[in-house]
Design an enzyme around this catalytic site. Structure first.
Site, PDB file in Angstrom:
ATOM      1  N   GLY A  21       0.817  -1.215   0.000  1.00 39.67           N
ATOM      2  CA  GLY A  21       0.000   0.000   0.000  1.00 39.67           C
ATOM      3  C   GLY A  21       0.842   1.252   0.000  1.00 39.67           C
ATOM      4  O   GLY A  21       0.575   2.185   0.746  1.00 39.67           O
ATOM      5  N   ASP A  39      -1.773  -7.672  -6.241  1.00 39.89           N
ATOM      6  CA  ASP A  39      -3.128  -7.584  -5.701  1.00 39.89           C
ATOM      7  C   ASP A  39      -3.128  -8.328  -4.372  1.00 39.89           C
ATOM      8  O   ASP A  39      -3.281  -9.549  -4.318  1.00 39.89           O
ATOM      9  CB  ASP A  39      -4.132  -8.207  -6.665  1.00 39.89           C
ATOM     10  CG  ASP A  39      -5.564  -8.118  -6.147  1.00 39.89           C
ATOM     11  OD1 ASP A  39      -5.769  -7.630  -5.017  1.00 39.89           O
ATOM     12  OD2 ASP A  39      -6.486  -8.554  -6.866  1.00 39.89           O
ATOM     13  N   TYR A 148     -16.056  -0.298   7.254  1.00 39.87           N
ATOM     14  CA  TYR A 148     -14.610  -0.187   7.493  1.00 39.87           C
ATOM     15  C   TYR A 148     -14.186  -0.630   8.899  1.00 39.87           C
ATOM     16  O   TYR A 148     -13.243  -1.424   9.050  1.00 39.87           O
ATOM     17  CB  TYR A 148     -14.212   1.270   7.256  1.00 39.87           C
ATOM     18  CG  TYR A 148     -12.760   1.609   7.464  1.00 39.87           C
ATOM     19  CD1 TYR A 148     -11.777   1.148   6.584  1.00 39.87           C
ATOM     20  CD2 TYR A 148     -12.367   2.446   8.507  1.00 39.87           C
ATOM     21  CE1 TYR A 148     -10.450   1.496   6.751  1.00 39.87           C
ATOM     22  CE2 TYR A 148     -11.042   2.803   8.686  1.00 39.87           C
ATOM     23  CZ  TYR A 148     -10.079   2.330   7.809  1.00 39.87           C
ATOM     24  OH  TYR A 148      -8.763   2.675   7.976  1.00 39.87           O
ATOM     25  N   LYS A 152     -11.033  -3.339  10.634  1.00 37.07           N
ATOM     26  CA  LYS A 152      -9.896  -2.867  11.411  1.00 37.07           C
ATOM     27  C   LYS A 152      -9.946  -3.397  12.846  1.00 37.07           C
ATOM     28  O   LYS A 152      -8.898  -3.615  13.463  1.00 37.07           O
ATOM     29  CB  LYS A 152      -9.860  -1.341  11.401  1.00 37.07           C
ATOM     30  CG  LYS A 152      -9.518  -0.746  10.038  1.00 37.07           C
ATOM     31  CD  LYS A 152      -8.179  -1.253   9.506  1.00 37.07           C
ATOM     32  CE  LYS A 152      -7.753  -0.532   8.240  1.00 37.07           C
ATOM     33  NZ  LYS A 152      -6.459  -1.029   7.712  1.00 37.07           N
TER      34      LYS A 152
END
Length: 301
Positions: A21, A39, A148, A152
């Site tokens: 990332g 990926d 999201y 996390k």
């Protein structure tokens, strides 16, 4: 770590580091040398990534792996397509999980002459570090982050679990220096808040207004500021590492069974924050309720 430890627990001099990332956000603020396209939501791509880096590194596996890939799609739960809920889990949880699984499988193999990092003895070998990038969203549930936050939160739980499990292998290495892994392995979870990046600009375009109300006044940091704070926390020997004061306060109030970076500071901070939450919690709940009471809310058709 000690109460006032000054030792650098994250020495990267002469070491090979993978950061996924790296195109934007904290990853771009940390990036240094070689780029590989992959990926990371596919298990086999994470394995390929490690194999390619090992080959590029003259047959030596990387010393530090940072699972940093992720993205946020902040929308209300019932407004979010199921495919998006699934893809958010894939990039924010499964990508790091795949990389952790492949990395630890590589690092925990029995010692061979080719797998030993530079060291003068078993205990003296520099530890290897696996780092995950979480988010302060794992500490507090906010309206608009249902796609999201759960991913996390799962990532934080995985980090806690792996940190516990690695004691098994690190201990075995001490008792079986000729058979155990080449080096100790340490787990870290970095939990930044808002990062000024194209990703944040996109998030702000799709956020529900009530989410913006709850985040009003929250601090944001540049990519480099987050990267510097994260590395500083790693150098201090931190495990669950925040990058700004608000994140530290959120962390202190929700540590639960997670290890403490500093037992004294974290304990005192937790007392203060838990008292503060007697007021902050109802206030945030009230803001969401008030928004629904005074504004149009789209219901499922």
């Amino acid at each position: 770590m000690g109460l006032f430890s000054r030792k650098n627990h994250f020495d990267v001099d002469g070491r090979t580091v993978i950061i996924t990332g790296g195109s934007q956000g904290m990853g771009r603020g940390s990036q240094r040398f070689h780029a590989i396209s992959a990926d990371v939501t596919k298990a086999e791509e994470n394995t390929r990534l490690l194999e390619e880096v090992t080959q590029w590194n003259d047959g030596q596996p990387p010393d530090i792996v940072w699972a940093n890939a992720g993205s946020s799609h902040p929308t209300l739960f019932i407004d979010t397509p199921l495919d998006t809920l699934r893809s958010q889990m894939e990039i924010n949880y499964w990508a790091a999980t795949y990389l952790a699984h492949a990395t630890l499988y590589l690092w925990l193999k029995p010692t061979t002459s080719s797998s030993k990092p530079e060291h003068t003895g078993t205990a003296a070998a520099k530890p290897r570090h696996f780092i995950m990038t979480g988010s302060v969203a794992c500490f507090v549930g906010l309206a608009g982050y249902a796609p999201y936050s759960p991913a996390k939160s799962a990532l934080r739980s995985l980090a806690d679990t792996l940190r516990s499990e690695l004691n098994l292998y690190n201990g075995y290495r001490r008792g079986h220096p000729e058979q155990g892994p080449a080096a100790d392995v340490k787990i870290h979870c970095v939990v930044p808040g808002g990062i000024k990046s194209p990703g944040l600009e996109h998030e702000n375009q799709i956020k529900h207004p009530v989410t913006k109300v709850l985040e009003e006044g929250d601090p944001t940091q540049t990519e480099d500021e987050v990267a510097v704070a994260a590395v500083k926390g790693l150098e201090s020997g931190g495990y669950l590492i925040t990058t700004q004061f608000l994140g530290s306060a959120m962390r202190a109030g929700t540590l639960g069974g997670s290890p403490r970076n500093n037992w004294f500071v974290d304990t005192v901070f937790a007392w203060v924050v838990n008292v503060a939450w007697l007021f902050i919690g109802p206030d945030m709940e009230g803001k969401v309720f008030k928004y629904g009471k005074t504004n149009e809310v789209q219901l499922p058709s």
